[in-house]
Enzyme design. Structure first.
Site, PDB file in Angstrom:
ATOM      1  N   GLU A  78      -5.514   8.138   0.678  1.00 58.28           N
ATOM      2  CA  GLU A  78      -4.485   7.364   1.366  1.00 58.28           C
ATOM      3  C   GLU A  78      -3.187   8.155   1.513  1.00 58.28           C
ATOM      4  OE1 GLU A  78      -4.708   4.721   3.009  1.00 58.28           O
ATOM      5  OE2 GLU A  78      -6.722   4.104   2.429  1.00 58.28           O
ATOM      6  N   TYR A 161       2.073  -0.373   2.023  1.00 64.18           N
ATOM      7  CA  TYR A 161       0.737  -0.146   2.599  1.00 64.18           C
ATOM      8  C   TYR A 161      -0.189   0.518   1.584  1.00 64.18           C
ATOM      9  CZ  TYR A 161      -3.136   2.235   4.613  1.00 64.18           C
ATOM     10  OH  TYR A 161      -4.408   2.701   4.812  1.00 64.18           O
ATOM     11  N   ASP A 179      -0.770  -0.907   7.951  1.00 67.55           N
ATOM     12  CA  ASP A 179      -0.285   0.376   8.461  1.00 67.55           C
ATOM     13  C   ASP A 179      -0.070   0.265   9.967  1.00 67.55           C
ATOM     14  OD1 ASP A 179      -2.846   0.370   9.522  1.00 67.55           O
ATOM     15  OD2 ASP A 179      -3.339   2.407   8.873  1.00 67.55           O
TER      16      ASP A 179
END
Length: 386
Positions: A78, A161, A179
């Site tokens: 991520e 996020y 996102d």
């Protein structure tokens, strides 16, 4: 009112490759609204759950961090995926995990090695925050990743996020992960003209999604929305509405607004800086230097460069060389690099240096640029010429 209509099994919207009968039945679910009525936003979003989950089950790309969704791998992926395309991330992720397979190895890696592993991904503060967070995880959590959203938010480099993505994907907690892809998809489904760059818009969508996301399938729900935004409701060019499981729900599609939604505040015009970059070399050796610990590209290695567009006659003084040290000079192609708020327009030269390099430079063997010293992407065009 909404109900299921017929489901296609071949041609456009085919579900022949669905992994389960449920996927075959629901990934082209049609939502029919009575004439003159319009579903409330919460109800409209709730209606997308079944087709979204079925579509994701049959269309999800195979990615290394999905096949093994351990918290460490989800976290690393991520962070890498911020500001970077999936295809570009794959080889970096696999190399990073091979060398730094756990929190302990990341916490102890030397800074130069970490930067070399990150070289080419850009936004190097992401890598620094990874190491900083790894140290906190060792000290505070015994090397494990905390699973709760509020705990994750306390860690360096982890915002709303990323905290939502880790909590939902790695631990299954029903927390939204909003996102840019999700902002675009939900804005179009609701025909929302709220500015998606505003934090208030993000918070509004997070609250809506928190109410409607299935508690037992949070990972698939979040990843499904992200996936639709990445490959169907795409960031560049027109959306592929005919392939979208949410087409019958999408108000922007119905109202012909997909070209106007999502709404974004126009970006501020970037400042343009002219720079002159020099490859200072002597046989197999080359000069580099480390940038300041603050500001743009902080603490990274770089090719020597100065502000402005220099002529050949100005090079010796500007790069602290005695005139007799300047051998053959070669003009190199111009290059451009775009940062968030500034553009570098670069003029390049190659100088064959005679005698000892000035002490301000770090003199290294060219081969070590491949294995030891990381140069930012800003110098990629000139790195190719070394």
């Amino acid at each position: 009112m909404y109900k299921r209509a017929s489901v296609k099994t071949s041609g456009e919207g085919s579900t022949e490759n669905s992994r389960t009968p449920a996927g075959q039945m629901y990934d082209r679910l049609k939502i029919l609204e009575e004439p003159g009525t319009c579903l409330e936003p919460e109800r409209r979003l709730r209606a997308m759950n079944r087709p979204l989950l079925a579509w994701y089950e049959s269309h999800a790309r195979i990615l290394p961090w999905r096949e093994d969704a351990r918290p460490y791998k989800v976290w690393i992926s991520e962070i890498m995926l911020q500001q970077t395309r999936v295809e570009a991330v794959k080889p970096y992720f696999e190399r990073f995990i091979r060398e730094l397979p756990d929190v302990a190895s990341l916490a102890r890696v030397e800074d130069d090695r970490l930067m070399k592993l990150w070289e080419g991904l850009g936004y190097y503060n992401r890598a620094r925050n990874l190491k900083k967070t790894a140290g906190i995880l060792l000290e505070r959590y015994g090397g494990a990743m905390p699973e709760h959203y509020s705990q994750l938010l306390e860690l360096p480099g982890i915002g709303s996020y990323t905290a939502g993505a880790i909590a939902s994907i790695a631990f299954g907690h029903p927390v939204p992960a909003v996102d840019g892809n999700v902002l675009r998809v939900i804005s179009r489904v609701l025909a929302s003209k709220e500015d998606i760059l505003k934090q208030s818009t993000r918070r509004w969508m997070e609250e809506l999604l928190k109410k409607i996301m299935p508690a037992d399938r949070a990972s698939q729900f979040n990843q499904g929305l992200i996936e639709i935004g990445a490959v169907v409701c795409v960031p560049v060019g027109p959306p592929k509405c005919g392939e979208c499981p949410l087409e019958s729900l999408c108000l922007a599609r119905r109202q012909g607004l997909t070209g106007q939604i999502p709404v974004k505040t126009p970006a501020k015009k970037r400042r343009v800086e002219a720079r002159t970059v020099c490859i200072l070399e002597q046989g197999s050796q080359i000069a580099i230097r480390r940038r300041s610990s603050k500001g743009l590209l902080a603490s990274l290695y770089e090719l020597p460069n100065v502000e402005g567009t220099l002529e050949e006659a100005d090079l010796a003084a500007s790069f602290h060389l005695e005139q007799e040290m300047v051998g053959k000079v070669e003009k190199l192609p111009e290059a451009k690099h775009i940062f968030s708020h500034v553009e570098w327009h670069m003029t390049g030269y190659r100088i064959q240096v005679a005698g000892a390099f000035p002490p301000e430079y770090i003199v290294v063997d060219k081969k070590k640029l491949e294995t030891v010293y990381a140069l930012p992407n800003a110098f990629a065009r000139y790195r190719e010429l070394i």
